[in-house]
Design an enzyme around this catalytic site. Structure first.
Site, PDB file in Angstrom:
ATOM      1  N   ARG A 294     -35.673 -17.017  -7.627  1.00  0.00           N
ATOM      2  CA  ARG A 294     -36.901 -17.457  -6.947  1.00  0.00           C
ATOM      3  C   ARG A 294     -37.985 -16.381  -6.957  1.00  0.00           C
ATOM      4  O   ARG A 294     -39.148 -16.671  -7.237  1.00  0.00           O
ATOM      5  CB  ARG A 294     -36.549 -17.800  -5.493  1.00  0.00           C
ATOM      6  CG  ARG A 294     -37.661 -18.431  -4.701  1.00  0.00           C
ATOM      7  CD  ARG A 294     -37.295 -18.501  -3.210  1.00  0.00           C
ATOM      8  NE  ARG A 294     -35.996 -19.083  -2.974  1.00  0.00           N
ATOM      9  CZ  ARG A 294     -35.744 -20.385  -2.919  1.00  0.00           C
ATOM     10  NH1 ARG A 294     -36.721 -21.244  -3.036  1.00  0.00           N
ATOM     11  NH2 ARG A 294     -34.511 -20.830  -2.725  1.00  0.00           N
ATOM     12  N   CYS A 362     -41.324 -44.734  -5.429  1.00  0.00           N
ATOM     13  CA  CYS A 362     -41.018 -45.782  -4.462  1.00  0.00           C
ATOM     14  C   CYS A 362     -39.989 -45.300  -3.448  1.00  0.00           C
ATOM     15  O   CYS A 362     -38.846 -45.774  -3.424  1.00  0.00           O
ATOM     16  CB  CYS A 362     -40.528 -47.023  -5.190  1.00  0.00           C
ATOM     17  SG  CYS A 362     -41.856 -47.802  -6.062  1.00  0.00           S
ATOM     18  N   GLU A 363     -40.398 -44.318  -2.656  1.00  0.00           N
ATOM     19  CA  GLU A 363     -39.575 -43.733  -1.596  1.00  0.00           C
ATOM     20  C   GLU A 363     -40.550 -43.248  -0.536  1.00  0.00           C
ATOM     21  O   GLU A 363     -41.453 -42.472  -0.861  1.00  0.00           O
ATOM     22  CB  GLU A 363     -38.841 -42.472  -2.091  1.00  0.00           C
ATOM     23  CG  GLU A 363     -37.797 -42.662  -3.139  1.00  0.00           C
ATOM     24  CD  GLU A 363     -36.491 -43.214  -2.607  1.00  0.00           C
ATOM     25  OE1 GLU A 363     -36.216 -43.051  -1.403  1.00  0.00           O
ATOM     26  OE2 GLU A 363     -35.756 -43.814  -3.399  1.00  0.00           O
TER      27      GLU A 363
HETATM   28  C1  LIG Z   1     -29.025 -19.294  -7.196  1.00  0.00           C
HETATM   29  C2  LIG Z   1     -28.324 -18.048  -7.507  1.00  0.00           C
HETATM   30  C3  LIG Z   1     -29.050 -16.863  -7.696  1.00  0.00           C
HETATM   31  C4  LIG Z   1     -30.536 -16.772  -7.500  1.00  0.00           C
HETATM   32  O1  LIG Z   1     -30.936 -17.021  -6.200  1.00  0.00           O
HETATM   33  P1  LIG Z   1     -32.478 -16.837  -5.791  1.00  0.00           P
HETATM   34  O2  LIG Z   1     -32.504 -17.197  -4.366  1.00  0.00           O
HETATM   35  O3  LIG Z   1     -33.263 -17.772  -6.640  1.00  0.00           O
HETATM   36  O4  LIG Z   1     -32.835 -15.419  -6.045  1.00  0.00           O
HETATM   37  C5  LIG Z   1     -28.340 -15.730  -8.054  1.00  0.00           C
HETATM   38  N1  LIG Z   1     -26.996 -15.755  -8.235  1.00  0.00           N
HETATM   39  C6  LIG Z   1     -26.282 -16.888  -8.052  1.00  0.00           C
HETATM   40  C7  LIG Z   1     -24.833 -16.862  -8.277  1.00  0.00           C
HETATM   41  C8  LIG Z   1     -26.910 -18.052  -7.683  1.00  0.00           C
HETATM   42  O5  LIG Z   1     -26.186 -19.158  -7.489  1.00  0.00           O
END
Ligand SMILES: *Cc1c(COP(=O)(O)O)cnc(C)c1O
Length: 432
Positions: A294, A362-363
């Site tokens: 993220r 349609c929700e």
């Molecule tokens: C989703 C995930 C991430 C990344 O998470 P973010 O919150 O997007 O930084 C890293 N490692 C694993 C194993 C994940 O499932």
């Protein structure tokens, strides 16, 4: 004024991303449209990489969690920046391979990988397969034996940390579908078994305690728990676990109520705890991996829509309808996630209306958000939703047979399509 540093307003009063006019982008490529600022993605890569190099003395690797936004160009950017990849399916792994990624720097996750996925990972010599359960360990041992090779693995461990985040994305506690529990002895049993498997090489341990986390403490606590387990393994078996993957989960700013921690601060505190804990237990400091998703992609992206209509329901609310919705951004429907939005062609005007932005599916639950402050919107306006770079395109669906929007990268004042818009023929391509 904006939640992401790459957003601004130009002399026409239009929203810009990475210096490029978003109203012009909407005209050129149509809406809905995902726009990502390549320079900001690269800036995040460098800031993670520089701080892991600085605080772990070069003994660390940043792997981008590609599930947050995955396409060939994104994998190429990561390779160019010296960032590894975290993948969670054969589809993401295939994308990485096709983009020319170095498979040695790939972590392959998932709580229920299929034989096909494990075979492909072994064939591609993926550097670290993160084994989630004992059945997977047995299958992987058999598959690598059949292929006459040794698979490099890490174990996914539940460190039992409560990361104070949304229940749906909290994964570090014992009631989780991911990984091995420490307190039941399950994790130690798996380690013993892996050490005895001839076609398995146990490289390290992995944990991921959740997502959109703003505190440093849960990361520090998780690192300590993991290092204690590494010390316990050393003591009871003599085996040295050489790598520790601390996962991702760093929070970003979606609205002005969010207050993310600079990556440097995180890295500084966690690395200090790692160094202290290692000397306390008298173990060598393992090679450290982190997996931001993220925080790499989210702030770099926005979504542009065209407003089709505005419904004022007196005393109730005002709906602003856009030409996308839960098909390109299901996060409000899934988690009531909050976003900041604005009218891109009125970006210099005050945000003096409070509206519900509704999608076209349609929700009734197909909303981008409720109680959102934006400029007075009218049909034909371009609505921008900010910080949509992560978990938007990657979570998009074809519900109602809506085609997925294009993804455009902006850089140096220019723009290019990196994922094409789906056509009507794409919608029926698998129909017989
Ligand atoms: C989703 C995930 C991430 C990344 O998470 P973010 O919150 O997007 O930084 C890293 N490692 C694993 C194993 C994940 O499932």
């Amino acid at each position: 004024m904006f939640v992401s540093e790459n957003l601004n307003v130009n002399e026409k009063g239009n929203l810009t991303i990475g210096g490029v006019d978003t109203v012009e982008l909407a005209k050129e490529y149509g809406t809905p449209l995902y726009v990502m600022d390549e320079e900001l993605i690269r800036k995040h890569c460098r800031s993670f990489k520089n701080s892991i190099d600085k605080f772990y003395g070069g003994k660390g690797l940043v792997c981008y969690a590609s599930k947050s936004f995955c396409c060939l160009e994104m994998c190429r950017v990561m390779k160019d920046e010296g960032i590894g990849l975290d993948v969670v399916s054969i589809g993401e792994l295939y994308t990485a391979v096709k983009a020319g990624a170095d498979c040695e720097n790939i972590c392959f996750h998932g709580n229920n990988k299929t034989d096909e996925e494990l075979e492909y990972a072994v064939d591609m010599k993926v550097g670290r397969i993160i084994v989630d359960n004992i059945f997977e360990l047995e299958r992987l041992d058999r598959i690598s034996k059949e292929k006459g090779t040794v698979a490099n693995i890490m174990f996914r461990i539940k460190p039992g940390i409560d990361a104070h985040t949304h229940d749906f994305v909290r994964t570090g506690q014992i009631d989780s579908k991911f990984g091995f529990a420490l307190e039941t002895g399950e994790a130690m049993e798996a380690v013993n078994k892996a050490i005895s498997c001839k076609n398995i090489h146990l490289k390290g341990l992995h944990c991921h305690i959740g997502s959109q986390i703003f505190d440093i403490d849960p990361f520090v606590e998780a690192a300590k728990v993991m290092l204690k387990f590494i010390a316990d393994i050393k003591k009871s078996t003599g085996f040295t676990v050489s790598e520790l993957n601390l996962g991702g989960g760093f929070g970003i700013m979606y609205t002005e109520n969010d207050d993310p921690v600079p990556y440097e601060n995180y890295m500084e505190k966690v690395s200090a705890a790692v160094a202290d804990t290692c000397s306390e237990y008298g173990i060598e400091q393992p090679f450290i991996l982190i997996e931001p998703g993220r925080s790499m992609a989210g702030p770099a992206g926005i979504t542009l829509y065209t407003c089709g209509g505005v419904k004022h329901i007196p005393g109730i609310r005002t709906y602003v309808s856009v030409d996308g919705g839960m098909t390109d951004n299901p996060r409000y429907a899934l988690y009531q996630s909050k976003y900041d939005a604005l009218v891109a062609n009125k970006a210099s005007q005050p945000k003096d209306s409070v509206v519900t932005i509704a999608g076209k599916c349609c929700e009734s639950g197909d909303l981008i958000g409720e109680g959102m402050s934006i400029q007075e919107a009218a049909p034909g306006d371009i609505i921008a939703v900010c910080a949509t770079g992560a978990y938007n395109y990657s979570m998009a669906s074809n519900y109602n047979r809506v085609g997925k929007p294009a993804v455009v990268f902006v850089k140096d004042g220019g723009s290019k399509v990196v994922v094409k818009r789906e056509t009507l023929d794409d919608i029926i391509r698998n129909d017989i």
